[in-house]
Design an enzyme around this catalytic site. Structure first.
Site, PDB file in Angstrom:
ATOM      1  N   CYS A 122      19.293  32.572  47.636  1.00  0.00           N
ATOM      2  CA  CYS A 122      20.991  33.445  47.693  1.00  0.00           C
ATOM      3  C   CYS A 122      21.460  34.415  48.595  1.00  0.00           C
ATOM      4  O   CYS A 122      20.676  35.206  48.929  1.00  0.00           O
ATOM      5  CB  CYS A 122      21.868  32.986  46.588  1.00  0.00           C
ATOM      6  SG  CYS A 122      23.866  32.753  46.843  1.00  0.00           S
ATOM      7  N   CYS A 124      24.482  36.223  47.768  1.00  0.00           N
ATOM      8  CA  CYS A 124      25.696  37.485  47.705  1.00  0.00           C
ATOM      9  C   CYS A 124      24.382  38.281  46.537  1.00  0.00           C
ATOM     10  O   CYS A 124      25.430  39.569  46.632  1.00  0.00           O
ATOM     11  CB  CYS A 124      26.357  36.614  45.888  1.00  0.00           C
ATOM     12  SG  CYS A 124      24.897  36.167  44.549  1.00  0.00           S
ATOM     13  N   HIS A 131      29.929  37.170  49.064  1.00  0.00           N
ATOM     14  CA  HIS A 131      29.830  36.154  48.698  1.00  0.00           C
ATOM     15  C   HIS A 131      28.431  35.212  48.863  1.00  0.00           C
ATOM     16  O   HIS A 131      27.569  36.338  49.184  1.00  0.00           O
ATOM     17  CB  HIS A 131      30.302  35.735  49.401  1.00  0.00           C
ATOM     18  CG  HIS A 131      32.037  35.631  49.009  1.00  0.00           C
ATOM     19  ND1 HIS A 131      32.659  34.734  48.237  1.00  0.00           N
ATOM     20  CD2 HIS A 131      33.164  36.659  49.231  1.00  0.00           C
ATOM     21  CE1 HIS A 131      34.084  35.257  47.523  1.00  0.00           C
ATOM     22  NE2 HIS A 131      34.306  36.133  48.740  1.00  0.00           N
ATOM     23  N   CYS A 132      28.265  34.616  49.327  1.00  0.00           N
ATOM     24  CA  CYS A 132      27.118  33.460  48.479  1.00  0.00           C
ATOM     25  C   CYS A 132      25.878  33.454  50.630  1.00  0.00           C
ATOM     26  O   CYS A 132      25.793  32.655  50.539  1.00  0.00           O
ATOM     27  CB  CYS A 132      26.439  32.235  47.777  1.00  0.00           C
ATOM     28  SG  CYS A 132      27.770  32.845  45.894  1.00  0.00           S
ATOM     29  N   LYS A 199      26.415  22.760  40.889  1.00  0.00           N
ATOM     30  CA  LYS A 199      26.812  24.535  40.489  1.00  0.00           C
ATOM     31  C   LYS A 199      28.385  24.004  40.115  1.00  0.00           C
ATOM     32  O   LYS A 199      28.805  24.255  41.194  1.00  0.00           O
ATOM     33  CB  LYS A 199      25.755  25.183  41.272  1.00  0.00           C
ATOM     34  CG  LYS A 199      25.791  26.210  41.182  1.00  0.00           C
ATOM     35  CD  LYS A 199      25.256  27.564  41.380  1.00  0.00           C
ATOM     36  CE  LYS A 199      25.527  28.969  41.496  1.00  0.00           C
ATOM     37  NZ  LYS A 199      25.471  29.826  42.137  1.00  0.00           N
ATOM     38  N   ARG A 221      34.378  32.438  44.076  1.00  0.00           N
ATOM     39  CA  ARG A 221      33.005  31.120  44.846  1.00  0.00           C
ATOM     40  C   ARG A 221      34.365  30.112  44.653  1.00  0.00           C
ATOM     41  O   ARG A 221      33.357  28.485  44.841  1.00  0.00           O
ATOM     42  CB  ARG A 221      32.058  31.273  43.764  1.00  0.00           C
ATOM     43  CG  ARG A 221      31.702  32.564  43.680  1.00  0.00           C
ATOM     44  CD  ARG A 221      29.924  32.755  43.827  1.00  0.00           C
ATOM     45  NE  ARG A 221      29.186  34.329  42.939  1.00  0.00           N
ATOM     46  CZ  ARG A 221      29.287  34.926  44.156  1.00  0.00           C
ATOM     47  NH1 ARG A 221      29.944  35.552  44.955  1.00  0.00           N
ATOM     48  NH2 ARG A 221      28.505  35.692  43.101  1.00  0.00           N
ATOM     49  N   CYS A 223      35.853  27.843  46.462  1.00  0.00           N
ATOM     50  CA  CYS A 223      36.326  27.170  47.181  1.00  0.00           C
ATOM     51  C   CYS A 223      34.570  26.732  48.174  1.00  0.00           C
ATOM     52  O   CYS A 223      34.377  25.731  49.226  1.00  0.00           O
ATOM     53  CB  CYS A 223      36.494  28.063  48.812  1.00  0.00           C
ATOM     54  SG  CYS A 223      38.346  28.044  49.039  1.00  0.00           S
ATOM     55  N   LYS A 252      24.390  22.991  36.578  1.00  0.00           N
ATOM     56  CA  LYS A 252      24.095  24.806  36.039  1.00  0.00           C
ATOM     57  C   LYS A 252      25.616  24.834  35.857  1.00  0.00           C
ATOM     58  O   LYS A 252      26.672  24.067  36.741  1.00  0.00           O
ATOM     59  CB  LYS A 252      23.497  25.606  37.253  1.00  0.00           C
ATOM     60  CG  LYS A 252      23.860  26.904  36.649  1.00  0.00           C
ATOM     61  CD  LYS A 252      23.306  28.523  38.073  1.00  0.00           C
ATOM     62  CE  LYS A 252      23.415  28.876  37.924  1.00  0.00           C
ATOM     63  NZ  LYS A 252      24.078  29.688  39.197  1.00  0.00           N
ATOM     64  N   SER A 279      23.918  32.635  32.450  1.00  0.00           N
ATOM     65  CA  SER A 279      23.590  34.093  31.461  1.00  0.00           C
ATOM     66  C   SER A 279      25.159  34.255  30.494  1.00  0.00           C
ATOM     67  O   SER A 279      24.786  34.741  29.103  1.00  0.00           O
ATOM     68  CB  SER A 279      23.780  35.398  32.454  1.00  0.00           C
ATOM     69  OG  SER A 279      24.825  34.438  33.640  1.00  0.00           O
ATOM     70  N   TYR A 318      16.431  31.740  29.721  1.00  0.00           N
ATOM     71  CA  TYR A 318      16.594  33.684  29.784  1.00  0.00           C
ATOM     72  C   TYR A 318      15.580  33.712  28.102  1.00  0.00           C
ATOM     73  O   TYR A 318      15.163  34.738  27.352  1.00  0.00           O
ATOM     74  CB  TYR A 318      17.695  34.888  30.071  1.00  0.00           C
ATOM     75  CG  TYR A 318      18.616  34.579  30.505  1.00  0.00           C
ATOM     76  CD1 TYR A 318      17.971  35.090  31.992  1.00  0.00           C
ATOM     77  CD2 TYR A 318      19.816  33.613  30.911  1.00  0.00           C
ATOM     78  CE1 TYR A 318      18.613  35.292  33.331  1.00  0.00           C
ATOM     79  CE2 TYR A 318      20.180  33.898  31.871  1.00  0.00           C
ATOM     80  CZ  TYR A 318      19.481  34.297  33.586  1.00  0.00           C
ATOM     81  OH  TYR A 318      20.412  34.182  34.296  1.00  0.00           O
TER      82      TYR A 318
HETATM   83  C1  PBG Z   1      23.547  33.426  42.414  1.00  0.00           C
HETATM   84  C2  PBG Z   1      23.306  33.089  41.230  1.00  0.00           C
HETATM   85  C3  PBG Z   1      23.941  33.025  40.065  1.00  0.00           C
HETATM   86  C4  PBG Z   1      22.951  32.265  39.160  1.00  0.00           C
HETATM   87  C5  PBG Z   1      22.229  32.027  39.668  1.00  0.00           C
HETATM   88  N1  PBG Z   1      22.288  32.445  41.597  1.00  0.00           N
HETATM   89  C6  PBG Z   1      25.796  33.334  39.967  1.00  0.00           C
HETATM   90  C7  PBG Z   1      26.912  33.191  41.072  1.00  0.00           C
HETATM   91  O1  PBG Z   1      26.443  32.099  41.428  1.00  0.00           O
HETATM   92  O2  PBG Z   1      27.883  33.831  41.000  1.00  0.00           O
HETATM   93  C8  PBG Z   1      23.354  32.809  37.978  1.00  0.00           C
HETATM   94  C9  PBG Z   1      23.203  32.792  37.132  1.00  0.00           C
HETATM   95  C10 PBG Z   1      23.386  33.092  36.100  1.00  0.00           C
HETATM   96  O3  PBG Z   1      24.613  33.583  35.134  1.00  0.00           O
HETATM   97  O4  PBG Z   1      23.342  33.253  34.646  1.00  0.00           O
HETATM   98  N2  PBG Z   1      24.006  32.280  44.003  1.00  0.00           N
HETATM   99 ZN    ZN Z   2      24.741  33.658  45.532  1.00  0.00          ZN
END
Ligand code: PBG
Ligand code: ZN
Length: 329
Positions: A122, A124, A131-132, A199, A221, A223, A252, A279, A318
């Site tokens: 990614c 970001c 942004h990604c 996701k 994010r 959109c 996810k 997380s 984790y």
């Molecule tokens: C990056 C990404 C994110 C996560 C994994 N890859 C954050 C997001 O999309 O804002 C989240 C992982 C987590 O919360 O443990 N795009």
């Molecule tokens: Zn990202």
């Protein structure tokens, strides 16, 4: 009054009988441990939003991983954290040869020959705006440029030795583009492509964004990540990514989205289905355990059993270090 057909308890009174009632249990090889790798070589920085997790410099990764590998750690997922602030419009540090991810891949491949090394793909954490992808002047995503850049990043991770790339950016068409790139560069036979397909735009990523310092500086994010209630979009994304060549499909976050895991299993019965216990889920369980309102080990193992029941065969969590102690196989 019980009747013959009302009796269920007899089927799961004994612990052995209970294992017969469950799907084959998840083993240690089904766990992927997400690790944060800092661009400060000797760093070990605590992450306050994720107690017990750190941003590790490449030179100190051994401190984290030696004991875990000894306990059966099979797989990690690398997240780079450029703390020095060298962020730009195209996320140069994502795949810079001296950047944290490429350095970590090379180190881990050489140090731990049996470890499965995977990378989140990614932008970001590496873009100024957080942004990604790459943006148009009006602040919306430039899907075309973003996909080209993400493909380049994924290929550089493959070149450095990654066994698996997992794009989390959510651009349209990136799975096909990355798969084609892997094919063109001669990596298609040895690099696994796991798509973050379903996701969702989730509040449960909050602690991660502090860890990876990847919050958007404006907007959100919504959109590109899916609306949490959108089962239809999730199913379409899963089918699309399967057709574009994903080797595995990820859902996810985890716990609030188990119906989507089941959808993924039904839509893609012949592919591994992964689930990311994100997380925020980690933080909820951790703090509940700390406060004594739930038993941590029991609740984490329960979440794992439920991921499996829903259809997941791979779990990104984790809690992997604890699970390596708690699981027997
Ligand atoms: C990056 C990404 C994110 C996560 C994994 N890859 C954050 C997001 O999309 O804002 C989240 C992982 C987590 O919360 O443990 N795009
Ligand atoms: Zn990202």
């Amino acid at each position: 009054m019980s009747t013959i057909s009302s009796i269920l308890h007899s089927g799961y009174h004994h612990p052995v009988q209970r294992t017969w009632q469950c799907q084959p249990s998840l083993t240690k090889t089904g766990l992927i441990y997400p690790i944060f790798v800092s661009d400060i070589d000797h760093a070990k920085e605590a992450i306050s939003s994720l107690p017990g997790q750190y941003r590790w410099g490449v030179r100190r990764l051994q401190e984290l991983l030696d004991p875990l590998v000894a306990k059966g750690l099979a797989s990690v997922m690398i997240f780079g954290v450029p703390t020095n602030g060298n962020k730009d419009a195209v996320g140069t540090l994502a795949d810079h040869p001296e950047g944290p991810v490429i350095q970590a891949i090379q180190f881990l491949r050489q140090k731990y020959p049996d470890l499965h090394v995977s990378c989140d793909v990614c932008l970001c954490a590496y873009t100024v705006h957080g942004h990604c992808g790459i943006l148009h002047d009006d602040g919306t995503l430039n899907n075309h440029q973003s996909t080209a850049r993400l493909t380049e990043v994924a290929l550089n991770y493959a070149r450095a030795g990654a066994h698996m790339v997992a794009p989390s950016d959510m651009m349209d068409g990136r799975i096909g583009a990355i798969k084609q790139g892997l094919l063109d560069e001669g990596f298609a036979h040895r690099v696994f492509l796991m798509s973050y397909s379903a996701k969702f735009a989730s509040a449960f990523y909050g602690p991660f964004r502090e860890a990876a310092q990847s919050s958007p500086t404006f907007g959100d994010r919504k959109c590109y990540q899916l609306p949490p209630g959108a089962r239809g979009l999730a199913r379409r994304a899963i089918l699309r990514d399967m057709q574009e060549g994903a080797d595995a499909i990820m859902v996810k976050p985890g716990m609030p989205y188990l119906d989507i895991v089941r959808d993924a299993k039904e839509l893609c019965p012949d592919r591994p289905i992964a689930i990311y216990q994100v997380s925020g889920e980690f933080a909820m369980l951790y703090h509940a355990g700390e406060q004594g309102v739930m038993d941590l080990k029991t609740s984490v193992l329960e979440s794992l059993a439920c991921f499996q029941r829903a259809g997941a065969t791979v779990v990104i969590t984790y809690f992997t270090p604890e699970l390596l102690d708690w699981m027997e196989h």
